[in-house]
Scaffold this motif. Structure first.
Motif, PDB file in Angstrom:
ATOM      1  N   UNK A 248      32.826  40.003  48.375  1.00 51.47           N
ATOM      2  CA  UNK A 248      33.306  38.613  48.471  1.00 51.47           C
ATOM      3  C   UNK A 248      34.489  38.365  47.553  1.00 51.47           C
ATOM      4  N   UNK A 249      34.455  38.975  46.365  1.00 46.05           N
ATOM      5  CA  UNK A 249      35.546  38.869  45.391  1.00 46.05           C
ATOM      6  C   UNK A 249      35.903  40.289  44.975  1.00 46.05           C
ATOM      7  N   UNK A 250      37.190  40.619  45.064  1.00 49.84           N
ATOM      8  CA  UNK A 250      37.605  42.011  44.956  1.00 49.84           C
ATOM      9  C   UNK A 250      38.591  42.230  43.802  1.00 49.84           C
ATOM     10  N   UNK A 251      38.058  42.638  42.653  1.00 52.99           N
ATOM     11  CA  UNK A 251      38.876  43.106  41.531  1.00 52.99           C
ATOM     12  C   UNK A 251      39.936  42.086  41.108  1.00 52.99           C
ATOM     13  N   UNK A 252      39.472  40.893  40.763  1.00 50.89           N
ATOM     14  CA  UNK A 252      40.389  39.794  40.410  1.00 50.89           C
ATOM     15  C   UNK A 252      40.649  39.763  38.906  1.00 50.89           C
ATOM     16  N   UNK A 253      41.929  39.674  38.553  1.00 49.18           N
ATOM     17  CA  UNK A 253      42.355  39.433  37.172  1.00 49.18           C
ATOM     18  C   UNK A 253      43.100  38.101  37.158  1.00 49.18           C
ATOM     19  N   UNK A 254      42.682  37.192  36.280  1.00 48.49           N
ATOM     20  CA  UNK A 254      43.252  35.844  36.297  1.00 48.49           C
ATOM     21  C   UNK A 254      43.105  35.199  34.932  1.00 48.49           C
ATOM     22  N   UNK A 255      44.162  34.514  34.491  1.00 45.01           N
ATOM     23  CA  UNK A 255      44.133  33.721  33.262  1.00 45.01           C
ATOM     24  C   UNK A 255      44.326  32.250  33.618  1.00 45.01           C
ATOM     25  N   UNK A 256      43.459  31.376  33.066  1.00 43.65           N
ATOM     26  CA  UNK A 256      43.596  29.936  33.241  1.00 43.65           C
ATOM     27  C   UNK A 256      43.680  29.320  31.847  1.00 43.65           C
ATOM     28  N   UNK A 257      44.619  28.396  31.653  1.00 44.89           N
ATOM     29  CA  UNK A 257      44.896  27.866  30.313  1.00 44.89           C
ATOM     30  C   UNK A 257      44.270  26.488  30.114  1.00 44.89           C
TER      31      UNK A 257
ATOM     32  N   UNK B 295      44.629  32.347  26.804  1.00 44.23           N
ATOM     33  CA  UNK B 295      43.992  31.719  27.960  1.00 44.23           C
ATOM     34  C   UNK B 295      42.667  31.066  27.590  1.00 44.23           C
ATOM     35  N   UNK B 296      42.372  29.960  28.251  1.00 46.05           N
ATOM     36  CA  UNK B 296      41.079  29.297  28.095  1.00 46.05           C
ATOM     37  C   UNK B 296      39.996  30.109  28.807  1.00 46.05           C
ATOM     38  N   UNK B 297      40.338  30.594  29.995  1.00 48.55           N
ATOM     39  CA  UNK B 297      39.430  31.410  30.805  1.00 48.55           C
ATOM     40  C   UNK B 297      40.155  32.688  31.199  1.00 48.55           C
ATOM     41  N   UNK B 298      39.445  33.805  31.095  1.00 48.43           N
ATOM     42  CA  UNK B 298      39.999  35.095  31.533  1.00 48.43           C
ATOM     43  C   UNK B 298      39.015  35.771  32.475  1.00 48.43           C
ATOM     44  N   UNK B 299      39.511  36.188  33.615  1.00 48.74           N
ATOM     45  CA  UNK B 299      38.740  37.035  34.521  1.00 48.74           C
ATOM     46  C   UNK B 299      39.348  38.426  34.457  1.00 48.74           C
ATOM     47  N   UNK B 300      38.545  39.389  34.073  1.00 50.36           N
ATOM     48  CA  UNK B 300      39.021  40.757  33.872  1.00 50.36           C
ATOM     49  C   UNK B 300      38.382  41.663  34.909  1.00 50.36           C
ATOM     50  N   UNK B 301      39.169  42.054  35.927  1.00 48.12           N
ATOM     51  CA  UNK B 301      38.715  42.979  36.985  1.00 48.12           C
ATOM     52  C   UNK B 301      37.370  42.556  37.570  1.00 48.12           C
ATOM     53  N   UNK B 302      37.258  41.285  37.940  1.00 51.02           N
ATOM     54  CA  UNK B 302      35.991  40.736  38.416  1.00 51.02           C
ATOM     55  C   UNK B 302      35.820  40.988  39.923  1.00 51.02           C
ATOM     56  N   UNK B 303      34.673  41.547  40.281  1.00 48.90           N
ATOM     57  CA  UNK B 303      34.296  41.733  41.685  1.00 48.90           C
ATOM     58  C   UNK B 303      32.893  41.196  41.904  1.00 48.90           C
ATOM     59  N   UNK B 304      32.620  40.765  43.136  1.00 49.00           N
ATOM     60  CA  UNK B 304      31.275  40.340  43.504  1.00 49.00           C
ATOM     61  C   UNK B 304      30.954  40.880  44.894  1.00 49.00           C
ATOM     62  N   UNK B 305      29.869  41.648  44.959  1.00 49.81           N
ATOM     63  CA  UNK B 305      29.441  42.223  46.226  1.00 49.81           C
ATOM     64  C   UNK B 305      28.066  41.675  46.594  1.00 49.81           C
ATOM     65  N   UNK B 306      27.914  41.399  47.884  1.00 46.91           N
ATOM     66  CA  UNK B 306      26.615  41.042  48.450  1.00 46.91           C
ATOM     67  C   UNK B 306      26.264  42.142  49.446  1.00 46.91           C
ATOM     68  N   UNK B 307      25.475  43.120  49.004  1.00 44.68           N
ATOM     69  CA  UNK B 307      25.202  44.289  49.845  1.00 44.68           C
ATOM     70  C   UNK B 307      26.481  45.070  50.064  1.00 44.68           C
TER      71      UNK B 307
END
Length: 382
Positions: A38-47, A22-34
């Motif tokens: 907003x983003x909850x445990x995302x795993x994603x491959x983009x080529x 993969x060109x880009x890999x997101x490994x268990x990515x989360x983003x919290x604001x307080x």
């Protein structure tokens, strides 16, 4: 040119090749604001070379995900890898990534060429190199004759192309586009979609676009990630998303669809038989989920898969819904019919207007029959 591009796209699927990295890999990515996730445990491959869409309603987390790829936000947890390198702590200006915003954010007092050259000047690139690269991207976006104009002297579509040229002139490995066509009218937006596709194919740069416009995502994308409440609910090609959605949410979000509830009455090797009070008929479907007899399922039927007729078919007991024409929408190439079934629910069907004159036009209050083949209905278990 767009046609030849489509042929290439059909045969190009690195996500199905285990040897491709993969060109880009997101490994268990989360983003919290307080307290808000907003983003909850995302795993994603983009080529590399993909035109990848993040699609979903407002507030689903797609723009937050894009901003994390750009470096404007840092993940609360997880990793983002670009060509295998962890981007943690790498500021936006040090990433081989550029972002194009919906607002375009052009400098009003600068000419087109000065707007495009701004980033290269900030990087202290040699003057000769700046001039050459600006000339190249102006030619790419077909604005060479507008180089000396100011943004207020351009149309919305031209300003959009200036913003694109400015993002491309630094030769990023990945271009992020946040609702880039939202300010354009429908016809110009459709034209620009194909221009974007052609530019992306020429350059071979990975494009990641955020959009809430399902038609836009279906047109430009190699693959689409459908998002809901901070999660990715399905990643697939436009054809797979449309023809084989994995849930009622995806089926309903992509295109128009009729969702009919039923209960499995028989499980065959290649089909399901379903009883449904809503449809008023038995349903036979080939695209079966793993559902036992007695399980509640939903059948997704696209409007264009339904055949409408005032004449009853030979068999009205299976895959044949009957009702009354409640409303008609004429769209030129299509006529849309809203049919009130005998069960009381409303369904939609679409019929192509192939000729100007129809011998027996279907009109309001007609009793009609809607039929479909067993492989036209998508059976969903959730």
């Amino acid at each position: 040119m767009a046609g030849s591009g489509h042929e290439v796209r059909k045969k190009w699927d690195p996500w199905n090749d285990p040897q491709e990295k993969p060109h880009v890999q997101l490994l268990s990515v989360s983003k919290r604001f307080g307290d808000f996730t907003a983003v909850d445990n995302i795993a994603l491959d983009i080529y590399k070379g993909e035109f990848f869409s993040l699609l979903g309603p407002s507030g689903c987390g797609k723009t937050t995900l894009l901003r994390m790829l750009a470096g404007f936000e840092q993940p609360s947890q997880g990793q983002i890898l670009l060509e295998g390198s962890d981007m943690a702590g790498v500021p936006p200006y040090r990433r081989p990534v550029n972002m194009m915003f919906q607002s375009y954010a052009l400098f009003p007092h600068m000419s087109v060429e000065s707007n495009i050259a701004f980033g290269l000047k900030q990087d202290k690139a040699p003057k000769g190199e700046i001039a050459q690269r600006v000339e190249e991207v102006l030619d790419l976006v077909q604005l060479s004759s507008f180089a000396k104009r100011k943004p207020h002297q351009l149309s919305g579509g031209q300003r959009q192309r200036v913003a694109l040229a400015r993002a491309l002139v630094k030769k990023p490995k990945m271009l992020l586009l946040d609702e880039p066509l939202g300010a354009l009218d429908k016809k110009l937006r459709e034209q620009t979609q194909f221009e974007l596709m052609n530019i992306q194919e020429q350059l071979g740069i990975t494009f990641v676009i955020v959009t809430h416009d399902q038609e836009e995502a279906m047109t430009v994308s190699t693959r689409i990630a459908v998002m809901d409440h901070g999660r990715i609910v399905q990643v697939a090609t436009p054809t797979e998303i449309y023809e084989y959605p994995n849930s009622r949410y995806v089926a309903g979000f992509i295109g128009d669809v009729n969702i009919i509830e039923g209960r499995v009455s028989e499980v065959g090797e290649s089909h399901l038989n379903i009883v449904s009070e809503q449809s008023g008929c038995g349903i036979r479907a080939r695209h079966a989920v793993d559902a036992p007899v007695g399980a509640t399922v939903w059948i997704a039927l696209r409007p264009e898969k339904l055949v409408i007729s005032v004449d009853a078919p030979a068999d009205t007991t299976t895959n044949c819904m009957a009702g009354e024409v409640w409303d008609i929408g004429y769209l030129g190439n299509l006529s849309i019919y809203h049919i009130k079934l005998d069960s009381g629910i409303m369904v939609t069907t679409a019929q192509t207007n192939r000729t100007r004159d129809v011998e027996r036009p279907i009109t309001w209050e007609d009793r009609v029959y809607l039929t479909w083949t067993p492989d036209a209905g998508i059976v969903l278990g959730q």
